[in-house]
Design a protein around this motif. Structure first.
Motif, PDB file in Angstrom:
ATOM      1  N   UNK A  15       0.712  -1.320  -0.081  1.00 19.54           N
ATOM      2  CA  UNK A  15       0.112  -0.313  -0.089  1.00 19.54           C
ATOM      3  C   UNK A  15       0.810   1.203  -0.118  1.00 19.54           C
ATOM      4  N   UNK A  16       2.168   1.070  -0.040  1.00 22.37           N
ATOM      5  CA  UNK A  16       3.152   2.314  -0.169  1.00 22.37           C
ATOM      6  C   UNK A  16       2.927   3.129   1.139  1.00 22.37           C
ATOM      7  N   UNK A  17       3.005   2.522   2.218  1.00 22.23           N
ATOM      8  CA  UNK A  17       2.627   3.235   3.422  1.00 22.23           C
ATOM      9  C   UNK A  17       3.797   2.880   4.499  1.00 22.23           C
ATOM     10  N   UNK A  18       4.282   4.154   5.228  1.00 23.90           N
ATOM     11  CA  UNK A  18       5.104   4.060   6.121  1.00 23.90           C
ATOM     12  C   UNK A  18       4.673   3.503   7.498  1.00 23.90           C
ATOM     13  N   UNK A  19       5.577   2.993   8.218  1.00 26.88           N
ATOM     14  CA  UNK A  19       5.028   2.856   9.750  1.00 26.88           C
ATOM     15  C   UNK A  19       4.565   4.217  10.393  1.00 26.88           C
ATOM     16  N   UNK A  20       5.288   5.150  10.158  1.00 26.83           N
ATOM     17  CA  UNK A  20       4.872   6.573  10.552  1.00 26.83           C
ATOM     18  C   UNK A  20       3.604   6.794  10.008  1.00 26.83           C
ATOM     19  N   UNK A  21       3.342   6.664   8.957  1.00 30.31           N
ATOM     20  CA  UNK A  21       1.944   6.932   8.409  1.00 30.31           C
ATOM     21  C   UNK A  21       0.852   6.155   9.086  1.00 30.31           C
ATOM     22  N   UNK A  22       1.169   4.733   9.356  1.00 29.62           N
ATOM     23  CA  UNK A  22       0.231   3.989  10.074  1.00 29.62           C
ATOM     24  C   UNK A  22      -0.103   4.485  11.531  1.00 29.62           C
ATOM     25  N   UNK A  23       1.083   4.810  12.103  1.00 27.97           N
ATOM     26  CA  UNK A  23       0.662   5.449  13.607  1.00 27.97           C
ATOM     27  C   UNK A  23      -0.075   6.470  13.439  1.00 27.97           C
ATOM     28  N   UNK A  24       0.072   7.303  12.629  1.00 30.34           N
ATOM     29  CA  UNK A  24      -1.061   8.567  12.427  1.00 30.34           C
ATOM     30  C   UNK A  24      -2.245   8.052  12.230  1.00 30.34           C
ATOM     31  N   UNK A  48      -6.904  -4.080  16.504  1.00 32.71           N
ATOM     32  CA  UNK A  48      -8.421  -3.738  15.936  1.00 32.71           C
ATOM     33  C   UNK A  48      -7.995  -2.024  15.218  1.00 32.71           C
ATOM     34  N   UNK A  49      -7.308  -1.307  15.707  1.00 31.02           N
ATOM     35  CA  UNK A  49      -7.102   0.115  15.085  1.00 31.02           C
ATOM     36  C   UNK A  49      -6.416   0.177  13.942  1.00 31.02           C
ATOM     37  N   UNK A  50      -5.408  -0.961  13.686  1.00 33.91           N
ATOM     38  CA  UNK A  50      -4.573  -1.031  12.591  1.00 33.91           C
ATOM     39  C   UNK A  50      -5.598  -1.677  11.550  1.00 33.91           C
ATOM     40  N   UNK A  51      -6.194  -2.501  12.067  1.00 37.76           N
ATOM     41  CA  UNK A  51      -7.295  -3.163  11.096  1.00 37.76           C
ATOM     42  C   UNK A  51      -8.400  -2.213  10.407  1.00 37.76           C
ATOM     43  N   UNK A  52      -8.751  -1.348  11.232  1.00 40.59           N
ATOM     44  CA  UNK A  52      -9.696  -0.283  10.857  1.00 40.59           C
ATOM     45  C   UNK A  52      -9.103   0.673  10.124  1.00 40.59           C
ATOM     46  N   UNK A  53      -7.934   0.862  10.436  1.00 40.55           N
ATOM     47  CA  UNK A  53      -6.970   1.948   9.458  1.00 40.55           C
ATOM     48  C   UNK A  53      -6.835   1.475   8.039  1.00 40.55           C
ATOM     49  N   UNK A  54      -6.475   0.155   8.003  1.00 43.07           N
ATOM     50  CA  UNK A  54      -6.336  -0.547   6.690  1.00 43.07           C
ATOM     51  C   UNK A  54      -7.371  -1.268   6.033  1.00 43.07           C
TER      52      UNK A  54
END
Length: 67
Positions: A15-24, A48-54
């Motif tokens: 998804x061309x996403x960084x760890x920093x982007x995922x944190x935010x 759950x938050x990660x799954x919601x974001x992704x």
């Protein structure tokens, strides 16, 4: 029994996403990300938050090994 978050890292690459982007986007702490990076246990709330974001399921981001 251990856990691996390799699926999460591959998903972020796809998804061309960084760890920093995922944190935010997932509103998780850098401490939680550090635990994920070490394949350590994290709270279900973090997953759950990660799954919601992704927009994915838990089994899309982690594996449990029965060693």
């Amino acid at each position: 029994m251990g856990v691996s978050y390799d699926k999460l890292w591959h998903l972020l690459i796809d998804r061309h996403m960084s760890k920093t982007q995922l944190i935010k986007e997932a509103h998780i702490s850098t401490n939680a990300m550090a635990h994920l990076g070490k394949n350590e246990d994290v709270r279900v709330e973090v997953l759950v938050k990660i799954c919601d974001a992704l927009s994915c399921e838990v089994d899309d981001i982690m594996e449990i090994s029965h060693k």
